[in-house]
Design a protein around this motif. Structure first.
Motif, PDB file in Angstrom:
ATOM      1  N   GLY A 235      19.628  32.969  -3.930  1.00  0.00           N
ATOM      2  CA  GLY A 235      18.265  32.439  -3.993  1.00  0.00           C
ATOM      3  C   GLY A 235      17.707  32.168  -2.615  1.00  0.00           C
ATOM      4  O   GLY A 235      16.538  32.448  -2.333  1.00  0.00           O
ATOM      5  N   ASN A 236      18.535  31.634  -1.722  1.00  0.00           N
ATOM      6  CA  ASN A 236      18.089  31.375  -0.354  1.00  0.00           C
ATOM      7  C   ASN A 236      17.775  32.672   0.383  1.00  0.00           C
ATOM      8  O   ASN A 236      16.802  32.738   1.141  1.00  0.00           O
ATOM      9  CB  ASN A 236      19.160  30.582   0.416  1.00  0.00           C
ATOM     10  CG  ASN A 236      19.265  29.155  -0.084  1.00  0.00           C
ATOM     11  OD1 ASN A 236      18.344  28.630  -0.694  1.00  0.00           O
ATOM     12  ND2 ASN A 236      20.398  28.531   0.155  1.00  0.00           N
ATOM     13  N   GLU A 237      18.591  33.693   0.160  1.00  0.00           N
ATOM     14  CA  GLU A 237      18.336  34.979   0.804  1.00  0.00           C
ATOM     15  C   GLU A 237      17.017  35.576   0.322  1.00  0.00           C
ATOM     16  O   GLU A 237      16.256  36.128   1.111  1.00  0.00           O
ATOM     17  CB  GLU A 237      19.491  35.940   0.537  1.00  0.00           C
ATOM     18  CG  GLU A 237      20.746  35.583   1.310  1.00  0.00           C
ATOM     19  CD  GLU A 237      21.930  36.458   0.956  1.00  0.00           C
ATOM     20  OE1 GLU A 237      21.764  37.414   0.175  1.00  0.00           O
ATOM     21  OE2 GLU A 237      23.021  36.175   1.469  1.00  0.00           O
ATOM     22  N   VAL A 238      16.740  35.452  -0.957  1.00  0.00           N
ATOM     23  CA  VAL A 238      15.469  35.944  -1.490  1.00  0.00           C
ATOM     24  C   VAL A 238      14.304  35.178  -0.867  1.00  0.00           C
ATOM     25  O   VAL A 238      13.289  35.772  -0.494  1.00  0.00           O
ATOM     26  CB  VAL A 238      15.441  35.837  -3.034  1.00  0.00           C
ATOM     27  CG1 VAL A 238      14.047  36.067  -3.573  1.00  0.00           C
ATOM     28  CG2 VAL A 238      16.423  36.816  -3.642  1.00  0.00           C
ATOM     29  N   ASN A 239      14.456  33.865  -0.726  1.00  0.00           N
ATOM     30  CA  ASN A 239      13.397  33.072  -0.100  1.00  0.00           C
ATOM     31  C   ASN A 239      13.159  33.498   1.337  1.00  0.00           C
ATOM     32  O   ASN A 239      12.009  33.589   1.786  1.00  0.00           O
ATOM     33  CB  ASN A 239      13.739  31.576  -0.161  1.00  0.00           C
ATOM     34  CG  ASN A 239      13.653  31.020  -1.559  1.00  0.00           C
ATOM     35  OD1 ASN A 239      12.982  31.585  -2.420  1.00  0.00           O
ATOM     36  ND2 ASN A 239      14.330  29.913  -1.803  1.00  0.00           N
ATOM     37  N   VAL A 240      14.226  33.761   2.079  1.00  0.00           N
ATOM     38  CA  VAL A 240      14.093  34.213   3.468  1.00  0.00           C
ATOM     39  C   VAL A 240      13.415  35.571   3.510  1.00  0.00           C
ATOM     40  O   VAL A 240      12.520  35.802   4.332  1.00  0.00           O
ATOM     41  CB  VAL A 240      15.481  34.269   4.152  1.00  0.00           C
ATOM     42  CG1 VAL A 240      15.401  34.979   5.487  1.00  0.00           C
ATOM     43  CG2 VAL A 240      16.039  32.862   4.332  1.00  0.00           C
TER      44      VAL A 240
ATOM     45  N   THR B  46       6.079  37.951   3.954  1.00  0.00           N
ATOM     46  CA  THR B  46       4.786  37.292   4.135  1.00  0.00           C
ATOM     47  C   THR B  46       4.352  37.343   5.595  1.00  0.00           C
ATOM     48  O   THR B  46       3.192  37.620   5.903  1.00  0.00           O
ATOM     49  CB  THR B  46       4.863  35.831   3.644  1.00  0.00           C
ATOM     50  OG1 THR B  46       5.192  35.837   2.254  1.00  0.00           O
ATOM     51  CG2 THR B  46       3.557  35.106   3.836  1.00  0.00           C
TER      52      THR B  46
ATOM     53  N   ASN C 236      22.997  30.028  -5.384  1.00  0.00           N
ATOM     54  CA  ASN C 236      22.173  29.351  -4.379  1.00  0.00           C
ATOM     55  C   ASN C 236      22.001  30.213  -3.143  1.00  0.00           C
ATOM     56  O   ASN C 236      20.903  30.295  -2.583  1.00  0.00           O
ATOM     57  CB  ASN C 236      22.797  28.003  -3.993  1.00  0.00           C
ATOM     58  CG  ASN C 236      22.645  26.978  -5.097  1.00  0.00           C
ATOM     59  OD1 ASN C 236      21.806  27.116  -5.966  1.00  0.00           O
ATOM     60  ND2 ASN C 236      23.466  25.948  -5.058  1.00  0.00           N
TER      61      ASN C 236
ATOM     62  N   ASN D  66      11.369  36.832   1.280  1.00  0.00           N
ATOM     63  CA  ASN D  66       9.962  36.656   0.908  1.00  0.00           C
ATOM     64  C   ASN D  66       9.157  36.096   2.067  1.00  0.00           C
ATOM     65  O   ASN D  66       8.022  36.525   2.314  1.00  0.00           O
ATOM     66  CB  ASN D  66       9.842  35.745  -0.316  1.00  0.00           C
ATOM     67  CG  ASN D  66      10.311  36.410  -1.590  1.00  0.00           C
ATOM     68  OD1 ASN D  66      10.429  37.632  -1.662  1.00  0.00           O
ATOM     69  ND2 ASN D  66      10.597  35.615  -2.608  1.00  0.00           N
ATOM     70  N   ALA D  67       9.721  35.146   2.782  1.00  0.00           N
ATOM     71  CA  ALA D  67       9.027  34.570   3.939  1.00  0.00           C
ATOM     72  C   ALA D  67       8.829  35.630   5.015  1.00  0.00           C
ATOM     73  O   ALA D  67       7.749  35.714   5.627  1.00  0.00           O
ATOM     74  CB  ALA D  67       9.807  33.384   4.486  1.00  0.00           C
TER      75      ALA D  67
END
Length: 86
Positions: A28-33, A39, A25, A35-36
């Motif tokens: 996954g959260n680090e990847v989401n951060v 962007t 988890n 990616n954001a």
């Protein structure tokens, strides 16, 4: 009784395997951060590029307008000289 104990053990292991892992988890959260953030950087780059293009277009238009003003002034001088001769 052994059969029940084995069944309970198997069910417990199965449930444990279904639980999400904290490390996964977090990753996954680090990847989401990331990616954001990527962007946001891409959007800022596009905005800066558009602003630069607009500034260059405006400068080109200003130069063209100045050239037209010089041409118009030159024509006005020529017209004045021609009108004075008549």
């Amino acid at each position: 009784m052994k059969k029940v104990a084995v069944t309970v053990a198997v069910l417990a292991l199965g449930l444990a395997a279904c639980q999400p892992k904290a490390e996964e988890n977090t990753a996954g959260n680090e990847v989401n951060v990331e990616n954001a953030a990527e962007t946001d950087v891409n959007a800022a780059t596009v905005d800066a590029s558009n602003a630069a293009d607009n500034a260059l277009d405006a400068a080109g238009n200003a130069i063209e307008n100045a050239g037209n003003a010089v041409e118009n002034a030159s024509d006005a001088v020529a017209n004045s000289a021609e009108n004075a001769a008549h």
